[in-house]
Design a protein around this motif. Structure first.
Motif, PDB file in Angstrom:
ATOM      1  N   LEU A   1       0.821  -1.207   0.000  1.00  0.00           N
ATOM      2  CA  LEU A   1       0.000   0.000   0.000  1.00  0.00           C
ATOM      3  C   LEU A   1       0.858   1.261   0.000  1.00  0.00           C
ATOM      4  CD1 LEU A   1      -2.616  -1.155   2.656  1.00  0.00           C
ATOM      5  CD2 LEU A   1      -2.744  -1.393   0.188  1.00  0.00           C
ATOM      6  N   GLU A   2       2.015   1.179  -0.611  1.00  0.00           N
ATOM      7  CA  GLU A   2       2.926   2.319  -0.630  1.00  0.00           C
ATOM      8  C   GLU A   2       2.285   3.562  -1.228  1.00  0.00           C
ATOM      9  OE1 GLU A   2       6.335   4.658  -0.352  1.00  0.00           O
ATOM     10  OE2 GLU A   2       5.940   2.693   0.536  1.00  0.00           O
ATOM     11  N   HIS A   3       1.410   3.385  -2.234  1.00  0.00           N
ATOM     12  CA  HIS A   3       0.817   4.538  -2.908  1.00  0.00           C
ATOM     13  C   HIS A   3      -0.123   5.318  -1.992  1.00  0.00           C
ATOM     14  CE1 HIS A   3      -2.088   1.278  -3.302  1.00  0.00           C
ATOM     15  NE2 HIS A   3      -3.022   2.196  -3.488  1.00  0.00           N
ATOM     16  N   LEU A   4      -0.570   4.713  -0.889  1.00  0.00           N
ATOM     17  CA  LEU A   4      -1.493   5.403   0.011  1.00  0.00           C
ATOM     18  C   LEU A   4      -0.776   6.237   1.066  1.00  0.00           C
ATOM     19  CD1 LEU A   4      -4.188   2.653   0.689  1.00  0.00           C
ATOM     20  CD2 LEU A   4      -4.245   4.511  -0.966  1.00  0.00           C
ATOM     21  N   VAL A   5       0.525   6.104   1.176  1.00  0.00           N
ATOM     22  CA  VAL A   5       1.241   6.850   2.202  1.00  0.00           C
ATOM     23  C   VAL A   5       1.111   8.344   1.953  1.00  0.00           C
ATOM     24  CG1 VAL A   5       3.488   7.285   3.224  1.00  0.00           C
ATOM     25  CG2 VAL A   5       2.831   4.955   2.620  1.00  0.00           C
ATOM     26  N   GLU A   6       1.296   8.767   0.699  1.00  0.00           N
ATOM     27  CA  GLU A   6       1.202  10.179   0.358  1.00  0.00           C
ATOM     28  C   GLU A   6      -0.066  10.511  -0.407  1.00  0.00           C
ATOM     29  OE1 GLU A   6       4.758  11.277  -1.629  1.00  0.00           O
ATOM     30  OE2 GLU A   6       5.983  11.199   0.186  1.00  0.00           O
ATOM     31  N   GLY A   7      -1.006   9.586  -0.437  1.00  0.00           N
ATOM     32  CA  GLY A   7      -2.291   9.888  -1.045  1.00  0.00           C
ATOM     33  C   GLY A   7      -2.436   9.457  -2.478  1.00  0.00           C
ATOM     34  N   GLY A   8      -1.450   8.762  -3.036  1.00  0.00           N
ATOM     35  CA  GLY A   8      -1.568   8.300  -4.412  1.00  0.00           C
ATOM     36  C   GLY A   8      -0.699   9.102  -5.355  1.00  0.00           C
ATOM     37  N   THR A   9      -1.219   9.321  -6.538  1.00  0.00           N
ATOM     38  CA  THR A   9      -0.463   9.997  -7.586  1.00  0.00           C
ATOM     39  C   THR A   9      -0.671  11.503  -7.482  1.00  0.00           C
ATOM     40  OG1 THR A   9      -0.834   8.093  -9.008  1.00  0.00           O
ATOM     41  CG2 THR A   9      -0.069  10.117 -10.057  1.00  0.00           C
ATOM     42  N   VAL A  10       0.423  12.235  -7.343  1.00  0.00           N
ATOM     43  CA  VAL A  10       0.365  13.697  -7.318  1.00  0.00           C
ATOM     44  C   VAL A  10       1.328  14.190  -8.389  1.00  0.00           C
ATOM     45  CG1 VAL A  10       0.540  15.775  -5.900  1.00  0.00           C
ATOM     46  CG2 VAL A  10      -0.100  13.616  -4.855  1.00  0.00           C
ATOM     47  N   VAL A  11       0.867  14.199  -9.627  1.00  0.00           N
ATOM     48  CA  VAL A  11       1.659  14.704 -10.737  1.00  0.00           C
ATOM     49  C   VAL A  11       1.309  16.167 -10.896  1.00  0.00           C
ATOM     50  CG1 VAL A  11       2.201  14.499 -13.182  1.00  0.00           C
ATOM     51  CG2 VAL A  11       1.668  12.459 -11.846  1.00  0.00           C
ATOM     52  N   LEU A  12       2.253  17.017 -10.669  1.00  0.00           N
ATOM     53  CA  LEU A  12       1.975  18.444 -10.602  1.00  0.00           C
ATOM     54  C   LEU A  12       2.339  19.127 -11.901  1.00  0.00           C
ATOM     55  CD1 LEU A  12       3.293  18.913  -7.008  1.00  0.00           C
ATOM     56  CD2 LEU A  12       0.956  18.601  -7.742  1.00  0.00           C
ATOM     57  N   THR A  13       1.715  20.282 -12.126  1.00  0.00           N
ATOM     58  CA  THR A  13       1.803  20.957 -13.409  1.00  0.00           C
ATOM     59  C   THR A  13       3.044  21.815 -13.509  1.00  0.00           C
ATOM     60  OG1 THR A  13       0.510  22.784 -12.551  1.00  0.00           O
ATOM     61  CG2 THR A  13      -0.698  21.006 -13.586  1.00  0.00           C
ATOM     62  N   GLU A  14       3.285  22.315 -14.712  1.00  0.00           N
ATOM     63  CA  GLU A  14       4.480  23.103 -14.973  1.00  0.00           C
ATOM     64  C   GLU A  14       4.292  24.582 -14.685  1.00  0.00           C
ATOM     65  OE1 GLU A  14       2.987  21.112 -17.027  1.00  0.00           O
ATOM     66  OE2 GLU A  14       4.344  19.448 -17.432  1.00  0.00           O
ATOM     67  N   GLY A  15       3.086  25.023 -14.376  1.00  0.00           N
ATOM     68  CA  GLY A  15       2.828  26.441 -14.219  1.00  0.00           C
ATOM     69  C   GLY A  15       3.172  26.991 -12.856  1.00  0.00           C
TER      70      GLY A  15
END
Length: 997
Positions: free
Chosen positions: A564-578
Motif C-alpha cells: 500500500l505504498e501509494h497510500l502513504v502520500e495519497g496516491g499519484t500527485v503529478v503536478l503541473t508546470e505552471g
C-alpha cells in the motif's frame, strides 16, 4: 434593497407609481440605438476632454482609454458598461425586483389590488414594446422581464410573448456572425463575443427562473416549450452549460402535470436523446475497458501495444482537430450524465426526507419507502423516472469500472511512464492552487497552443465526469432504485469496492459523500441484512486500512502495509508546470508538496468520520428529520392536551368546571380521570380527555414516529446486529485516536458515545467496549500526543461512561434520595421530606474488563482502583466521577515518569514552575500534569513535580511505539476483513474479538 422591499409591502401603490414614472422615462431616453449612442458619444467626448486637460492621466474607467473604447463602441453601435444607458437600466433591475417581490399577494375582488395588477400589466406591456438590439441592453431586458415572475400568473396571455422573447435571446449572435454555419455549439461559442455569451446565459437563466416560479401557469405551453428547446439543440445553438438548464426548466414545468402516466411519458421523451446516446453501441464499447475509455480523450494504444514502451505504446492527440474531437467525445458523455442528473434533481417525487412533511399523503408514501419492501413495478407508481433508471444503471456501473480501473497498478504504471499521459492521473491546476494558496485564486494564464497546456485539461474533464457520475449514483440511492434493481448489488461490489484500494485520496471523499453516506441512510428497513453488510463492511474496513497507512506510514516498510505504498502520500500527485520550478513533483516546492499531501489525508479522514456520524444520526438529513418529527409529536401532544382542557372545562357546572384555566392546564392524570363528581357532569369528559392525552383513547399515534423507529433500527443494526458492520465501525473509532487529526478524533468520540448509547448494555459488545475501546481511550489520554491534548477531557468522559456502565452501574439503578441533583429528584419522585442522606450504593458489576485494564497499568493496585470505585459510588455527578478517573490516571503518569517522590515535596511552587517552564505559549497542556492527584492532594499540595518528572517518559513511549503498534494491528485486521469481500456474507468479523487475535 431590504428597505425598498419593506416599503413595497407597506406602500405598494406608491412603489408601482415610482416604477411607472421611472421605466418609461428610461426607455424614452435610451430606448433606441440612436439615443443610446448619442448619450454614449457625449459621455465619451466629455471623458476625452477631461483626460486631455488632466495633468496625470488615470488608468480606471472613464479615462482616455475608457473614452477610446466608448467612441469605438459608438461607431459600431454598441453600449459599454461605462455608458449611462447601461448604468441606468442596470440600476433599475434590483429596485424593480424588490418592489414586485415585496408587494403582498393581490386579493380577488379588492379594488386597490385590481388597480395594482392593472398597473403592473401596463409596465409589462411597456417593457415588451421596447425593441432593443444592443447586447448589454438585452442583458438588462432579460433581468427586467425576470422581475415580473410573480405576476405572470395574472398575465397568462402575455406570458408566451415573454417566453418567446427569451428564446430569441438564447440564439443571439454578434452581427458579424449572422448567417454563418458552425459544426457544433462548442465551435460557435468560441467565435461569440463575451457580451453575446452573456446575453445567451441570461436568457436561459431568466427562462428557468420564470418557469420555476409559476410552473402551473406554464403547463399549457409545455408542448411549445419542448418544440423550441429541441429546435435549439438540433441547430447547435445551445452550449454544454445551457443544455442542463433547459432540461431542468422543462422538468420543473412537468412537475405540475396532474396525470402521472402523462408525466412519466413526458419525462421519458425528455431524456430520449441522451438515453439513446447512453445505450448506443459506441458508448457501450467505450465503457467496456480502460483502453477503450481512454480513447474518448484521444489516448490510443499504438502498434507496440502495452509492451511498446513509454513513447511508442500510447498515441497522443497532436493536431487541433484531434483535440476538438476528444473534447466533443468526452463532453457528449458528460452531457448525457448532466441531463440525467438535471432531471433527477428537479423531478418532484416522494423521498425519504418527506416523512416529516405536513402533507399526510406525501408523508404516508415516505413511510412506505422507509418501512416496506417494494418491487420495481410498485416503485414506478411512485417515481416516474424508475423506467429510465433501469435502463441507464448498467452503463453507469460500467462507467465506474473504467473510472476506477484507471488506478489499477498496471494502468497507472503505463500512464505515469509517459510524459504526457501522466496528466490523466494528476491534480489539475485548480486542485493544486486550492490546497496551496489561501482562497485558491488562480493566476491569469495565456492561451497556449496545441502541445502546451492542452494535456492539463484532461484532469478537469475526468473530474467533471467523475463528479457527475457520483452525484447520479447518489440520486439512485435517494430514489431507492439501486436497492431493488436485481444486478446492482454484485455489480457495485465489483465496480466500487474492487478498485477502491488503488484510488487516490482526492477521489475518496467524493465517493464517501455521494455514495457511502446516502447508501446507508436511504436503505429500506427490510433490506438492512441483505444490502448493508456486503457494501458497508468492506468499505469501512478499507477506510481503516487507508487512514492507518497514510497516517502511520506503514506502506513504506516491507511489513503488512508494503503493498500500500501509494497510500502513504495519497496516491499519484503529478503536478503541473505552471508553478514554481525546482521543487519536488515537477514544479512545486517541497513545502507546498507536503501541504498538499497533508490536506489530502485530512480531507479523506474527515469525510470518513463524518459519514459515520451521518450513519448514526449525528448529522445530515436523518437528524433534521428527527427534529421535525419531535416538533410534530410535541405539537400533537399540545393539541391533545388543549382539547382535553376544554373538555374538562365544559364538562358541567360544578366547583372546578372551567373556573380556573391555569389550574386546568397543569393537567395531572388524577384530575383528568377522577374529577367528575365535583365537576357535576365532567366525569365522562375527564375520562375521555385522559385517554386522549395518554394515547390510549381516540387520539391517533403521533405522526412521524417512523423516523425514530427507522433511525433506531438502522443504528442498532450497524452497532449490534451486524458483526460485519460493527467490527470495522469499532476499529474506525479506535483508529481515529491515533490518526493525527484532532477534528476527526473529536468527532470519532461523538460516534463512540452514540455507539455506547445504542449497544452499551449488550453482553456481546462488552469486550469491544470494556476491553478494546476502553484500553485505547486510556492509552490515548496517557500518550499525551499533540492532537489529543485539547480533548483529553472528552476521552476521559467517554472512558468514565464505559467504566460506570459496566463496573459501577448506571446512576438511576443504584439507589435514590442521595445528594446533588439526583438526590433532589429522587426525593421528589418518592414524595418524601426530611433530611437528605447519602445513599448506600453497591456496584452492579456487569463486566470487569475495564477494571482489569486499569489494574494492568503501572502504579495502580487493587486498593487504588477500589478506592476510586468507592468514591464514584458516593455521587451521581458524571463530572465528579470523571475527576476521580482522571486523578487515578495521574498516578500512572507519575509512576511512568519516576518523579512522584520529588513531586510530592514540590508543593504549589513545583506545579507552577512546571507550567511556566515546559508549556509553550499557545499550546495545550495535558490534564494529567501540573496538579495534585486525589490520593496525594492532602499530603502537601504536590503532584506538579511528578508531572514534570514524567514529561518525557510518558509521551515518548506511548506516543511512538504503542501508536505505531496500534496502526499496524488496524492495517492487518482491515486487510483480513477485506479479503472476505468476494463472499456476500462476511463471517470472519466478530465483535467478541475485534482484532482477530
Amino acid at each position: 434593497m431590504t428597505l425598498m422591499r419593506t416599503a413595497a409591502e407597506l406602500y405598494p401603490t406608491q412603489a408601482i407609481d415610482f416604477l411607472k414614472e421611472r421605466l418609461p422615462c428610461l426607455i424614452r431616453r435610451f430606448g433606441t440605438p440612436e439615443t443610446a449612442a448619442a448619450c454614449t458619444t457625449a459621455a465619451a467626448s466629455a471623458a476625452g476632454a477631461a483626460s486631455k486637460s488632466a495633468a496625470a492621466p488615470a488608468s480606471g474607467p472613464g479615462t482616455a482609454s475608457g473614452a477610446g473604447v466608448g467612441v469605438a463602441a459608438v461607431a459600431g453601435g454598441w453600449v459599454t458598461v461605462q455608458s449611462e444607458a447601461y448604468r441606468q437600466f442596470e440600476g433599475l433591475v434590483n429596485p424593480l425586483d424588490r418592489i414586485l417581490g415585496g408587494i403582498p399577494e393581490p386579493q380577488q375582488g379588492n379594488e386597490v389590488d385590481v388597480a395594482l395588477v392593472q398597473n403592473v400589466g401596463w409596465l409589462l406591456t411597456v417593457l415588451l414594446e421596447w425593441r432593443v438590439t444592443d447586447p448589454l441592453l438585452l442583458y438588462c431586458h432579460c433581468l427586467l422581464l425576470e422581475g415580473f415572475k410573480r405576476f405572470y400568473r395574472y398575465f397568462d396571455q402575455q406570458l408566451w410573448t415573454v417566453l418567446e422573447r427569451l428564446f430569441t435571446y438564447m440564439e443571439y449572435r454578434d452581427p458579424a456572425l449572422a448567417g454563418q454555419v458552425f459544426p457544433n455549439a462548442s465551435q460557435l461559442m468560441k467565435h461569440l463575443s463575451p457580451e453575446a455569451v452573456q446575453v445567451r446565459r441570461r436568457g436561459s437563466n431568466s427562462l428557468t427562473e420564470i418557469c420555476n416560479t409559476v410552473p402551473d401557469i406554464v403547463v399549457p405551453f409545455l408542448g411549445e416549450l419542448c418544440t423550441r428547446c429541441r429546435a435549439l439543440m438540433v441547430k447547435g445553438e445551445v452550449s454544454d452549460s445551457q443544455r442542463p438548464m433547459l432540461i431542468e426548466m422543462l422538468v420543473v414545468v412537468a412537475n405540475a402535470i396532474a396525470d402521472p402516466v402523462q408525466r412519466m411519458t413526458f419525462v421519458g421523451e425528455l431524456v430520449a436523446d441522451s438515453e439513446g446516446y447512453w445505450e448506443s453501441a459506441a458508448t457501450c464499447q467505450a465503457l467496456a475497458s480502460v483502453p477503450a475509455f481512454l480513447q474518448l480523450f484521444g489516448v490510443g494504444v499504438g502498434e507496440g501495444g502495452r509492451e511498446g514502451g513509454a513513447q511508442g505504446g500510447l498515441h497522443m492527440p497532436q493536431t487541433a482537430e484531434e483535440w476538438d474531437e476528444a473534447h466533443d467525445r468526452t463532453h457528449a458523455l458528460l452531457g448525457a450524465l448532466n441531463t440525467f442528473l438535471g432531471v433527477t434533481r428537479r423531478l418532484k417525487v416522494p423521498q425519504q426526507d418527506d416523512i416529516s412533511s405536513k402533507d399526510p399523503t406525501l408523508a404516508g408514501i415516505a413511510r412506505v419507502l422507509i418501512c416496506d419492501s417494494l418491487s420495481l413495478e410498485e416503485l414506478v407508481h411512485i417515481n416516474p423516472f424508475v423506467p429510465v433508471w433501469v435502463r441507464i444503471l448498467p452503463n453507469l456501473l460500467a462507467l465506474f469500472r473504467v473510472l476506477h480501473g484507471m488506478w489499477t497498478p498496471d494502468v497507472r504504471r503505463e500512464l505515469l511512464s509517459h510524459p504526457h499521459a501522466r496528466h490523466l492521473l494528476s491534480l489539475n491546476d485548480d486542485e493544486v492552487l486550492s490546497r496551496v494558496k489561501a482562497g485558491g485564486a488562480r493566476p491569469p494564464q495565456a492561451t497556449v497552443g496545441v502541445g502546451g497546456n492542452q494535456y492539463r485539461k484532461w484532469p478537469t474533464w475526468l473530474n467533471q465526469i467523475r463528479q457527475s457520475a457520483y452525484q447520479l449514483l447518489e440520486k439512485a440511492c435517494h430514489h431507492k432504485v439501486i436497492y431493488y434493481h436485481p444486478a446492482t448489488l454484485l455489480a457495485m461490489r465489483e465496480t466500487v469496492l474492487g478498485p477502491l484500494v488503488w484510488m487516490d485520496h482526492r477521489h475518496v471523499p467524493w465517493l464517501i459523500k455521494n455514495f457511502l453516506e446516502p447508501y446507508i441512510v436511504n436503505c429500506p428497513r427490510p433490506l438492512f441484512a441483505s444490502h448493508l453488510p456486503p457494501i458497508v463492511g468492506p468499505f469501512l474496513s478499507h477506510m481503516v486500512v487507508r487512514c492507518s497507512v497514510t497516517w502511520g506510514g506503514g506502506g513504506r516498510e516491507g511489513g503488512p502495509g508494503g503493498e500500500l505504498e501509494h497510500l502513504v502520500e495519497g496516491g499519484t500527485v503529478v503536478l503541473t508546470e505552471g508553478l514554481r520550478e525546482g521543487g519536488r513533483g515537477g514544479g512545486l516546492s517541497v513545502e507546498d508538496y507536503e501541504t498538499i499531501v497533508d490536506k489530502l489525508r485530512r480531507e479523506v479522514t474527515r469525510a470518513f468520520i463524518e459519514a459515520l456520524q451521518a450513519a448514526l444520526a449525528l448529522r445530515g438529513g436523518m437528524i433534521q428529520a428527527l427534529v421535525e418529527s419531535n416538533k410534530a409529536v410535541h405539537h400533537q401532544q399540545q393539541t391533545a392536551k388543549a382539547a382535553h382542557v376544554l373538555t374538562i372545562g365544559g364538562g358541567g357546572g360544578g366547583r372546578d368546571g372551567g373556573r380556573d384555566v391555569q389550574s386546568q392546564q397543569l393537567y395531572h392524570s388524577s384530575s383528568a380521570g377522577g374529577g367528575g363528581e365535583e365537576g357535576g357532569g365532567g366525569k365522562g369528559g375527564g375520562g375521555e380527555g385522559g385517554g386522549e392525552a395518554g394515547g390510549n383513547g381516540k387520539c391517533p399515534p403521533p405522526p412521524c414516529t417512523a423516523v425514530k423507529e427507522f433511525v433506531d433500527a438502522l443504528t442498532r443494526f450497524l452497532v449490534v446486529d451486524s458483526d460485519a458492520c460493527a467490527v470495522p465501525l469499532f476499529l474506525s473509532v479506535i483508529g481515529a485516536l491515533c490518526w493525527q487529526d484532532q477534528h476527526s478524533c473529536r468527532r470519532a468520540v461523538h460516534v463512540a458515545q452514540r455507539m455506547l448509547e445504542i449497544g452499551g448494555k449488550e453482553p456481546k459488545l462488552y469486550s469491544a467496549f470494556g476491553l478494546e475501546l476502553f484500553k485505547e481511550l486510556v492509552g490515548a489520554v496517557l500518550a499525551e500526543q499533540a492532537w489529543v491534548l485539547g480533548m483529553q477531557n472528552d476521552l476521559v468522559a467517554l472512558a468514565t461512561e464505559i467504566y460506570r456502565g459496566m463496573v459501577i452501574g448506571e446512576n438511576g439503578t443504584l439507589g435514590g434520595g442521595g445528594g446533588g441533583e439526583g438526590g433532589r429528584e429522587g426525593g421528589r419522585e418518592g414524595g418524601g421530606g426530611g433530611p437528605r442522606v447519602s445513599p448506600r450504593r453497591t456496584a452492579l458489576v456487569a463486566c470487569e474488563l475495564p477494571r482489569q485494564v486499569l489494574l494492568g497499568l503501572p502504579g495502580l493496585t487493587p486498593a487504588i482502583v477500589g478506592e476510586m470505585e468507592e468514591r464514584m459510588l458516593r455521587t451521581h455527578q458524571s463530572k465528579e466521577q470523571r475527576e476521580f478517573l482522571k486523578e487515578t490516571l495521574k498516578i500512572v503518569v507519575e509512576t511512568r515518569g519516576g518523579g512522584k517522590k520529588e513531586g510530592r515535596g514540590g508543593g504549589k511552587e513545583g506545579g507552577g514552575r512546571k507550567k511556566c517552564e515546559s508549556t509553550p505559549v499557545g499550546k495545550e497542556e495535558s490534564i494529567l500534569r501540573g496538579g495534585a492527584t486525589g490520593r496525594e492532594g492532602g499530603r502537601g499540595g504536590g503532584g506538579g513535580g511528578g508531572g514534570e518528572g514524567g514529561a518525557g517518559g510518558g509521551r515518548g513511549r506511548s506516543g511512538s511505539m504503542e501508536m505505531s503498534e496500534l496502526q499496524a494491528k488496524l492495517i492487518r485486521r482491515g486487510q483480513a476483513l477485506q479479503a472476505q469481500r468476494e463472499e456476500v456474507e462476511l463471517c470472519a468479523a466478530s465483535v467478541a474479538n475485534l482484532f482477530g487475535e
